[in-house]
Design a protein around this motif. Structure first.
Motif, PDB file in Angstrom:
ATOM      1  N   PHE A 405       0.950  -1.206   0.290  1.00 22.88           N
ATOM      2  CA  PHE A 405      -0.189   0.365  -0.121  1.00 22.88           C
ATOM      3  C   PHE A 405       1.028   1.496   0.166  1.00 22.88           C
ATOM      4  CE2 PHE A 405      -3.533   2.298   0.315  1.00 22.88           C
ATOM      5  CZ  PHE A 405      -3.024   3.920   1.061  1.00 22.88           C
ATOM      6  N   ALA A 406       1.695   1.541   0.669  1.00 21.77           N
ATOM      7  CA  ALA A 406       2.681   2.621   0.595  1.00 21.77           C
ATOM      8  C   ALA A 406       3.350   3.013  -0.341  1.00 21.77           C
ATOM      9  CB  ALA A 406       4.024   2.576   1.575  1.00 21.77           C
ATOM     10  N   ASP A 407       3.526   2.441  -1.422  1.00 24.33           N
ATOM     11  CA  ASP A 407       4.030   2.738  -1.938  1.00 24.33           C
ATOM     12  C   ASP A 407       3.178   2.769  -3.964  1.00 24.33           C
ATOM     13  OD1 ASP A 407       6.862   2.056  -1.101  1.00 24.33           O
ATOM     14  OD2 ASP A 407       6.716  -0.465  -1.786  1.00 24.33           O
ATOM     15  N   THR A 408       2.046   2.228  -3.589  1.00 24.59           N
ATOM     16  CA  THR A 408       1.154   2.341  -4.854  1.00 24.59           C
ATOM     17  C   THR A 408      -0.268   2.872  -4.411  1.00 24.59           C
ATOM     18  OG1 THR A 408       0.932   0.050  -4.680  1.00 24.59           O
ATOM     19  CG2 THR A 408       2.097   0.689  -6.147  1.00 24.59           C
ATOM     20  N   LYS A 409      -0.004   3.732  -3.390  1.00 25.19           N
ATOM     21  CA  LYS A 409      -1.333   4.245  -2.267  1.00 25.19           C
ATOM     22  C   LYS A 409      -2.618   4.908  -3.418  1.00 25.19           C
ATOM     23  CE  LYS A 409       1.707   7.943  -1.814  1.00 25.19           C
ATOM     24  NZ  LYS A 409       3.121   7.152  -1.693  1.00 25.19           N
ATOM     25  N   ALA A 410      -2.825   5.863  -4.710  1.00 25.40           N
ATOM     26  CA  ALA A 410      -3.616   6.202  -5.083  1.00 25.40           C
ATOM     27  C   ALA A 410      -4.075   4.845  -6.253  1.00 25.40           C
ATOM     28  CB  ALA A 410      -3.652   7.485  -6.139  1.00 25.40           C
ATOM     29  N   LEU A 411      -2.692   4.330  -7.084  1.00 26.83           N
ATOM     30  CA  LEU A 411      -2.679   3.389  -8.498  1.00 26.83           C
ATOM     31  C   LEU A 411      -4.166   1.780  -7.366  1.00 26.83           C
ATOM     32  CD1 LEU A 411      -2.279   2.214 -10.585  1.00 26.83           C
ATOM     33  CD2 LEU A 411      -0.764   1.265  -9.897  1.00 26.83           C
ATOM     34  N   VAL A 412      -3.295   1.534  -6.278  1.00 28.85           N
ATOM     35  CA  VAL A 412      -3.863   0.568  -5.575  1.00 28.85           C
ATOM     36  C   VAL A 412      -5.038   0.614  -5.301  1.00 28.85           C
ATOM     37  CG1 VAL A 412      -3.560  -0.514  -2.655  1.00 28.85           C
ATOM     38  CG2 VAL A 412      -1.914  -0.359  -4.064  1.00 28.85           C
ATOM     39  N   MET A 413      -5.445   1.985  -4.608  1.00 27.14           N
ATOM     40  CA  MET A 413      -7.081   2.365  -4.334  1.00 27.14           C
ATOM     41  C   MET A 413      -7.823   2.461  -5.802  1.00 27.14           C
ATOM     42  SD  MET A 413      -9.562   2.771  -1.683  1.00 27.14           S
ATOM     43  CE  MET A 413      -8.595   3.499  -0.828  1.00 27.14           C
ATOM     44  N   GLY A 414      -7.421   3.178  -6.838  1.00 22.31           N
ATOM     45  CA  GLY A 414      -8.682   2.516  -7.561  1.00 22.31           C
ATOM     46  C   GLY A 414      -8.590   1.516  -8.226  1.00 22.31           C
ATOM     47  N   GLY A 464       3.047  13.150  -5.702  1.00 18.75           N
ATOM     48  CA  GLY A 464       4.324  12.569  -6.508  1.00 18.75           C
ATOM     49  C   GLY A 464       5.450  10.982  -5.640  1.00 18.75           C
ATOM     50  N   THR A 465       6.217  10.899  -5.576  1.00 14.67           N
ATOM     51  CA  THR A 465       6.835   9.997  -5.132  1.00 14.67           C
ATOM     52  C   THR A 465       7.122   9.528  -3.608  1.00 14.67           C
ATOM     53  OG1 THR A 465       9.041  11.538  -5.320  1.00 14.67           O
ATOM     54  CG2 THR A 465       8.791  10.270  -6.801  1.00 14.67           C
ATOM     55  N   GLU A 466       6.580  11.129  -3.287  1.00 14.45           N
ATOM     56  CA  GLU A 466       6.782  10.981  -1.232  1.00 14.45           C
ATOM     57  C   GLU A 466       6.219   9.611  -0.375  1.00 14.45           C
ATOM     58  OE1 GLU A 466       5.944  14.954   0.866  1.00 14.45           O
ATOM     59  OE2 GLU A 466       5.943  15.750  -0.834  1.00 14.45           O
ATOM     60  N   LYS A 467       6.167   9.021   0.477  1.00 15.38           N
ATOM     61  CA  LYS A 467       5.664   7.614   0.741  1.00 15.38           C
ATOM     62  C   LYS A 467       4.984   8.181   2.144  1.00 15.38           C
ATOM     63  CE  LYS A 467       8.029   4.278  -0.890  1.00 15.38           C
ATOM     64  NZ  LYS A 467       9.660   2.979  -0.244  1.00 15.38           N
ATOM     65  N   ALA A 468       3.805   8.140   2.457  1.00 16.54           N
ATOM     66  CA  ALA A 468       3.303   8.042   3.797  1.00 16.54           C
ATOM     67  C   ALA A 468       2.602   6.807   3.618  1.00 16.54           C
ATOM     68  CB  ALA A 468       1.706   9.634   2.506  1.00 16.54           C
ATOM     69  N   THR A 469       2.585   7.419   5.353  1.00 14.76           N
ATOM     70  CA  THR A 469       1.329   5.787   6.364  1.00 14.76           C
ATOM     71  C   THR A 469       0.418   6.258   5.762  1.00 14.76           C
ATOM     72  OG1 THR A 469       1.046   7.391   8.099  1.00 14.76           O
ATOM     73  CG2 THR A 469       3.028   6.524   7.557  1.00 14.76           C
ATOM     74  N   VAL A 470      -0.152   5.033   6.043  1.00 15.57           N
ATOM     75  CA  VAL A 470      -2.292   4.743   5.868  1.00 15.57           C
ATOM     76  C   VAL A 470      -2.659   5.682   6.511  1.00 15.57           C
ATOM     77  CG1 VAL A 470      -4.027   2.786   5.432  1.00 15.57           C
ATOM     78  CG2 VAL A 470      -1.989   2.029   5.151  1.00 15.57           C
ATOM     79  N   LYS A 471      -2.847   5.858   7.810  1.00 17.29           N
ATOM     80  CA  LYS A 471      -3.037   6.826   8.372  1.00 17.29           C
ATOM     81  C   LYS A 471      -2.917   8.646   8.144  1.00 17.29           C
ATOM     82  CE  LYS A 471      -2.889   9.021  13.461  1.00 17.29           C
ATOM     83  NZ  LYS A 471      -2.579  10.389  13.291  1.00 17.29           N
ATOM     84  N   GLU A 472      -1.472   8.854   7.747  1.00 20.68           N
ATOM     85  CA  GLU A 472      -1.277  10.150   6.740  1.00 20.68           C
ATOM     86  C   GLU A 472      -2.279  10.528   5.598  1.00 20.68           C
ATOM     87  OE1 GLU A 472       3.266  11.408   7.915  1.00 20.68           O
ATOM     88  OE2 GLU A 472       2.777  10.384   6.365  1.00 20.68           O
ATOM     89  N   TYR A 473      -2.134   9.291   4.860  1.00 22.49           N
ATOM     90  CA  TYR A 473      -2.867   8.723   3.425  1.00 22.49           C
ATOM     91  C   TYR A 473      -4.198   9.014   3.538  1.00 22.49           C
ATOM     92  CZ  TYR A 473      -4.414   7.590  -1.189  1.00 22.49           C
ATOM     93  OH  TYR A 473      -5.163   6.923  -2.095  1.00 22.49           O
ATOM     94  N   ALA A 474      -4.950   8.617   4.462  1.00 25.34           N
ATOM     95  CA  ALA A 474      -6.150   8.390   5.400  1.00 25.34           C
ATOM     96  C   ALA A 474      -7.076   9.729   6.278  1.00 25.34           C
ATOM     97  CB  ALA A 474      -7.030   7.652   5.982  1.00 25.34           C
ATOM     98  N   GLU A 475      -6.361  10.482   6.096  1.00 25.40           N
ATOM     99  CA  GLU A 475      -6.528  12.033   6.690  1.00 25.40           C
ATOM    100  C   GLU A 475      -6.586  12.958   5.632  1.00 25.40           C
ATOM    101  OE1 GLU A 475      -3.453  12.923   9.970  1.00 25.40           O
ATOM    102  OE2 GLU A 475      -4.410  12.225  10.809  1.00 25.40           O
ATOM    103  N   ILE A 476      -5.838  12.689   4.706  1.00 25.77           N
ATOM    104  CA  ILE A 476      -5.232  13.761   3.764  1.00 25.77           C
ATOM    105  C   ILE A 476      -6.616  13.658   2.586  1.00 25.77           C
ATOM    106  CG2 ILE A 476      -3.874  14.113   1.286  1.00 25.77           C
ATOM    107  CD1 ILE A 476      -1.693  13.091   2.998  1.00 25.77           C
ATOM    108  N   LEU A 477      -6.923  12.373   2.545  1.00 30.71           N
ATOM    109  CA  LEU A 477      -8.047  12.093   1.642  1.00 30.71           C
ATOM    110  C   LEU A 477      -9.310  12.347   2.136  1.00 30.71           C
ATOM    111  CD1 LEU A 477      -8.696   7.756   0.360  1.00 30.71           C
ATOM    112  CD2 LEU A 477      -8.898  10.133  -0.833  1.00 30.71           C
TER     113      LEU A 477
END
Length: 567
Positions: A405-414, A464-477
């Protein structure tokens, strides 16, 4: 803004990507976690619902009113209030972090006009044009800069102002005057003309006992002459204006419904020629919908709706929650009960009962074959086989989210949305809502899939190429979801429009029903949710800093907006 883009196109200026409110909220959520330690006042509030939206609004206001980092630095040194100074210090930290993250990548929507100011003198299009500014009640500082440049470089500039000629339009007055905004605009434009040595043409005034647009509407002419003009009424109130008093919003809505029925039946008026407006649509919505549906009155609710309660958004938020909390009971069944992974309620109930009875917790247990028996099982092998089949089918659909998940964030969700056939299931919802006559819900579900995919794509570009934890990604979403609103167009032509006094624009109506004309609603009270309170704004005004109006000023200005709306 459209003028800005025409000038950019003429001058072949490369357009940077523009960050709207949704993008700003996501960037702020991203950068605020990195500077949390430097936020002495705001740091403890960042995770509270709506706080990022408040910071976004404050930042947008700074951009809109031309408050730069340098001005902030000066204000911090000049302000006497320790609390205001700390607010400004925290805003300065967030301002810098936001600018550093977006620099040379995107510009915010409010900066488009600042860019126009820099290039407008080079435009031959503007030099050859007559510019008419119509329908404005005032301008922000950056807009006044554009007006000044137009006055200097365009052939001619014509500005319309709504003001009673009898009210001495060239004299400045206090903000409590009904036409304060119009007078202030005239004064400031005159000041700009004098400063630049620009000759003004003779003003054109529309005067007379009855203005041209009211020739066939004496009732509105009466309202225009008398609204908020205390002690002026000298003529009989027209019979077309009727005032009713009710004891509750429900009684008002009932009266509106009965009057609409009577008008349609007895006077042959069409539903589309009737409109209902209120100053508090949220407070009146339930009563209006309830009465109109009971009376079978076709209506269109002119409002935008947040998508946070939509089943697709809930599915995504629950899926991220499940990954972050290692498939605990609450997050897993919050996800499964959205109905986008399985619509078989009995199957889901059996699975939930089994998980509760055997204490299944964590991804490892969900990936392990269910073998424990429970006391209520009658046919153990067959029931365990059915449970394992359900478990396996659900995990197959969730597999994309379990991966890297941490490497392919939006791609995985789509990918996960496609695997779960979310679009097909939303289409089924649309067909169901259309079949049951719930057209507004059908329109909402038609829009939400594309809006969410757009958000995911933009998030991918943003990180971009930055990595985010699942928690950070969920908060941004979540910050992005909170900004998305969907609007719908009327499903039928012949319907009553229901809206509020600030958003709704009415055309060709014969009957206007205005509900909730109560103190505190009309004019409305400004929400006190801003990071800067009225005392802060007054203190900044003493430092010659112009920002959005205080609650008192806003209440007085709303009288003018109401005057414009009704006349």
């Amino acid at each position: 803004e459209r003028l800005a883009y025409r000038v950019f196109e003429e001058l072949a200026i490369e357009n940077l990507a523009v960050l709207d409110d949704m993008g700003k909220s996501m960037v702020l959520r991203r950068v605020s976690s990195g500077v949390r330690g430097n936020l002495h006042l705001f740091g403890g509030h960042l995770d509270k619902a709506g706080f990022i939206s408040e910071i976004k609004s404050m930042l947008s206001e700074f951009f809109q009113y031309g408050i730069t980092e340098e001005k902030l630095e000066t204000l911090i040194g000049e302000t006497k209030s320790p609390l205001l100074r700390q607010k400004l210090l925290d805003m300065q930290v967030l301002y810098r972090a936001f600018q550093a993250y977006t620099e040379e990548k995107v510009i915010v929507k409010e900066e488009i006009l600042s860019l126009l100011c820099r290039v407008l003198p080079q435009s031959q299009l503007v030099r050859d044009s007559v510019v008419t500014l119509d329908g404005y009640t005032g301008f922000t500082p950056v807009q006044y800069r554009i007006v000044e440049l137009l006055m200097r470089y365009a052939k001619q500039v014509i500005i319309t102002v709504s003001i009673d000629p009898e009210e001495k339009p060239y004299e400045r007055t206090g903000i409590d005057h009904l036409f304060y905004m119009g007078k202030e605009m005239i004064w400031r434009v005159n000041e700009l003309a004098a400063r630049n040595g620009i000759r003004r043409d003779q003003d054109v005034r529309l005067e007379g006992k009855c203005l041209p647009r009211f020739q066939n509407s004496p009732a509105i002419a009466f309202v225009e002459k008398n609204l908020y003009r205390y002690g002026r009424r000298s003529e009989q109130e027209p019979k077309e204006i009727r005032v009713f008093r009710a004891v509750s919003p429900g009684e008002e809505a009932s009266f509106a419904a009965s009057m609409i029925h009577r008008l349609v039946r007895e006077q042959g008026i069409r539903y589309r020629e009737i409109a209902v407006i209120t100053g508090d649509l949220a407070g009146y919505r339930y009563e209006i919908v309830n009465r109109f549906e009971r009376e079978k009155i076709p209506y269109f609710m002119d409002d935008k709706k947040s998508i946070l309660e939509n089943v697709m958004v809930e599915f995504i938020r629950a899926a991220l929650d499940a990954v972050r909390k290692d498939f605990d009971y609450e997050s897993m069944f919050r996800l499964l009960k959205t109905g986008l992974l399985t619509e078989k309620k009995e199957e889901l109930d059996r699975l939930e009962n089994y998980v509760l009875a055997t204490g299944v917790r964590g991804k490892k247990r969900w990936n392990t074959l269910f073998v424990r028996k429970t006391p209520d099982m009658e046919n153990e092998l067959e029931e365990l086989e059915g449970l394992n089949e359900s478990r396996s089918k659900l995990l197959d659909q969730l597999e994309p989210l379990m991966g890297r998940f941490a490497d392919t964030k939006a791609l995985v969700m789509g990918l996960c949305l496609e695997t779960c056939m979310v679009r097909e299931k939303l289409d089924q919802y649309c067909q169901y809502f259309e079949g049951t006559g719930q057209f507004s819900l059908a329109k909402e579900y038609q829009q939400v899939y594309d809006r969410v995919l757009e958000l995911l794509e933009r998030l991918k570009e943003l990180l971009g190429t930055e990595k985010a934890t699942v928690k950070e990604y969920a908060e941004i979403l979540d910050a992005g979801f909170a900004e998305i609103q969907v609007g719908v167009i009327p499903a039928t032509v012949d319907r009553v429009v229901v809206g509020d006094i600030t958003r709704t624009r009415l055309d060709r109506i014969r009957i206007l029903l205005f509900l909730g004309v109560n103190e505190g609603i009309v004019p409305g009270r400004k929400d006190g949710g801003s990071l800067l309170n009225d005392m802060d704004r007054e203190a900044l005004k003493e430092c010659q800093i112009e920002l959005a109006p205080t609650s008192r000023e806003d209440g007085l200005m709303q009288r003018y907006y109401l005057y414009l709306l009704l006349t």
